[in-house]
Design a protein around this motif. Structure first.
Motif, mmCIF file in Angstrom:
data_model
loop_
_atom_site.group_PDB
_atom_site.id
_atom_site.type_symbol
_atom_site.label_atom_id
_atom_site.label_comp_id
_atom_site.label_asym_id
_atom_site.label_seq_id
_atom_site.Cartn_x
_atom_site.Cartn_y
_atom_site.Cartn_z
ATOM 1 N N GLU A 143 0.860 -1.185 0.000
ATOM 2 C CA GLU A 143 0.000 0.000 0.000
ATOM 3 C C GLU A 143 0.898 1.238 0.000
ATOM 4 O OE1 GLU A 143 -3.613 -0.734 2.785
ATOM 5 O OE2 GLU A 143 -1.997 -2.024 3.519
ATOM 6 N N GLU A 144 1.117 1.819 -1.158
ATOM 7 C CA GLU A 144 2.073 2.912 -1.315
ATOM 8 C C GLU A 144 1.713 4.131 -0.482
ATOM 9 O OE1 GLU A 144 2.574 3.847 -5.413
ATOM 10 O OE2 GLU A 144 3.332 1.854 -5.958
ATOM 11 N N ARG A 145 0.440 4.269 -0.124
ATOM 12 C CA ARG A 145 0.016 5.448 0.622
ATOM 13 C C ARG A 145 0.702 5.568 1.981
ATOM 14 N NH1 ARG A 145 -5.955 2.803 1.232
ATOM 15 N NH2 ARG A 145 -5.465 1.210 2.783
ATOM 16 N N TYR A 146 1.234 4.467 2.511
ATOM 17 C CA TYR A 146 1.880 4.510 3.812
ATOM 18 C C TYR A 146 3.357 4.889 3.736
ATOM 19 C CZ TYR A 146 -2.286 2.424 5.841
ATOM 20 O OH TYR A 146 -3.566 2.196 6.259
ATOM 21 N N ALA A 147 3.883 5.075 2.529
ATOM 22 C CA ALA A 147 5.285 5.490 2.395
ATOM 23 C C ALA A 147 5.500 6.873 3.016
ATOM 24 C CB ALA A 147 5.701 5.480 0.930
ATOM 25 N N GLN A 148 4.528 7.762 2.831
ATOM 26 C CA GLN A 148 4.628 9.094 3.408
ATOM 27 C C GLN A 148 4.587 9.039 4.937
ATOM 28 O OE1 GLN A 148 5.234 12.015 1.801
ATOM 29 N NE2 GLN A 148 5.424 12.891 3.847
ATOM 30 N N THR A 149 3.783 8.134 5.472
ATOM 31 C CA THR A 149 3.718 7.968 6.926
ATOM 32 C C THR A 149 5.075 7.537 7.477
ATOM 33 O OG1 THR A 149 1.393 7.346 6.744
ATOM 34 C CG2 THR A 149 2.502 6.825 8.805
ATOM 35 N N LEU A 201 11.255 11.546 10.330
ATOM 36 C CA LEU A 201 11.597 12.953 10.535
ATOM 37 C C LEU A 201 11.271 13.405 11.953
ATOM 38 C CD1 LEU A 201 10.372 14.507 7.150
ATOM 39 C CD2 LEU A 201 12.735 14.157 7.872
ATOM 40 N N GLU A 202 10.093 13.040 12.445
ATOM 41 C CA GLU A 202 9.698 13.483 13.782
ATOM 42 C C GLU A 202 10.480 12.734 14.864
ATOM 43 O OE1 GLU A 202 5.512 14.032 14.421
ATOM 44 O OE2 GLU A 202 5.134 14.431 12.304
#
Length: 344
Positions: free
Chosen positions: A115-121, A127-128
């Motif tokens: 599920e590519e949408r979780y790459a941003q997560t 970063l955080e």
């Protein structure tokens, strides 16, 4: 600069919508260890997530944490877990937030394979997490002969065995480390500062023949060789100040002689108050006297400053001088500034 309330609300709303959109839907692929969530579970998770987002925006982080944890319990979404970590950070539990951001990144990376949408997560979690790392300390405890150990605690928290040998987040200050075996416990205390990372080796069986292999006897230190003075950088400033002093005295001498000559000539020719046609000569004499006085002041200051800086540049040993502590005052010399800096 603080962001405007409407901009903060807009950003949070956009993030919340994105997270809601990436919550697993009824047809989402199942995790290896869990089945596909039912439509009711997804609807429940989304409702809890919305409540948590509203509470987070109003800075009621403890209540928001409860909603995000309930949402994650209904549907294990990395986005809900991301906000769990954010709530922990806002509540001041930075070590636990660091660990939670790591779990978010690992879970999101696994889900991003299908599920590519979780790459941003995953990227956001990294970063955080790194931002929090600047405010805490990371301690890596390496355990020799771990089969002899039964547990490891750092700062009062038990560390899972799979985490041994990996950076573990702790608050800055003194951290108590205890490695327990079946027969004894081995305590250690480590001093850590914010943003610092240290490695602490501990042998679970120090009585073994090579139990103290980490303590190497390197023999006596070689004799210290004399080195340049640590204040040698002051010498160019000393030469420059001395040059200014010599130049000032030169101006004083020349202008003083010229002023004496002018006043002698006026005294000899006027025999009293000078007529108006000799006013230019009188003004010239006054100017020469002023220049001489200024040259004397500059010369004296330059020579005193140059001498002081030269003495400082040759005092203080090289290798045999004790290292200056962080609280000792130090001389600062910069263009247009001479002063002291120190901590109290």
């Amino acid at each position: 600069m603080r962001s405007r309330p409407w901009l903060r609300a807009l950003l949070l709303g956009a993030t919340s919508c994105l997270c809601l959109c990436t919550l697993p839907g009824p047809a989402a692929a199942a995790d290896d260890a869990a089945s596909t969530p039912t439509p009711d579970a997804v609807e429940k998770a989304q409702g809890l997530f919305k409540k948590g987002a509203a509470l987070f925006e109003s800075r009621r982080y403890a209540l928001a944490l409860e909603q995000f944890r309930a949402s994650y319990a209904a549907v294990a979404s990395p986005n809900s877990r991301l906000y769990i970590a954010r709530c922990l950070a806002e509540l001041g539990d930075l070590p636990e937030a660091y660990l939670e951001f790591e779990r978010v990144a690992e879970e999101a990376a696994a889900r991003a394979k299908t599920e590519e949408r979780y790459a941003q997560t995953e990227q956001t979690a990294h970063l955080e997490r790194d931002e929090i790392a600047r405010k805490i300390a990371l301690l890596t405890v390496t355990v020799a002969r771990p089969e002899s150990a039964t547990s490891l605690t750092i700062a009062g928290k038990e560390v899972p065995r799979e985490r041994w040998g990996k950076p573990y987040p702790v608050k800055p200050g003194k951290a108590e480390v205890v490695l327990r075996t079946q027969v004894t416990s081995i305590p250690q205390t480590v001093e850590l500062s914010a943003g610092e990372a240290k490695t602490l080796p501990i042998d679970a069986d120090p009585s073994a023949p090579d139990g103290d292999a980490g303590l190497l006897d390197e023999g006596p230190l070689p004799p210290a060789t004399a080195g340049p003075s640590p204040r040698a950088y002051l010498r160019p400033y000393a030469y420059a100040a001395g040059g200014v002093g010599v130049a000032g005295l030169g101006v004083f001498t020349i202008a003083g002689l010229m002023a004496n000559s002018t006043y002698s000539d006026l005294a000899e020719s006027c025999q009293g108050p000078c007529p108006i046609d000799r006013q230019d000569d009188v003004d010239a004499g006054k100017t020469q006297k002023t220049v001489a006085n200024v040259g004397l002041v500059i010369g004296a200051i330059g020579l005193v400053t140059g001498t002081t800086l030269f003495i400082l540049s040759i005092t203080g040993g090289g290798a045999d001088e004790p290292q200056r502590s962080a609280t000792s005052p130090e001389l600062l010399v910069a263009p247009g500034y001479v002063g002291l800096r120190g901590a109290f």
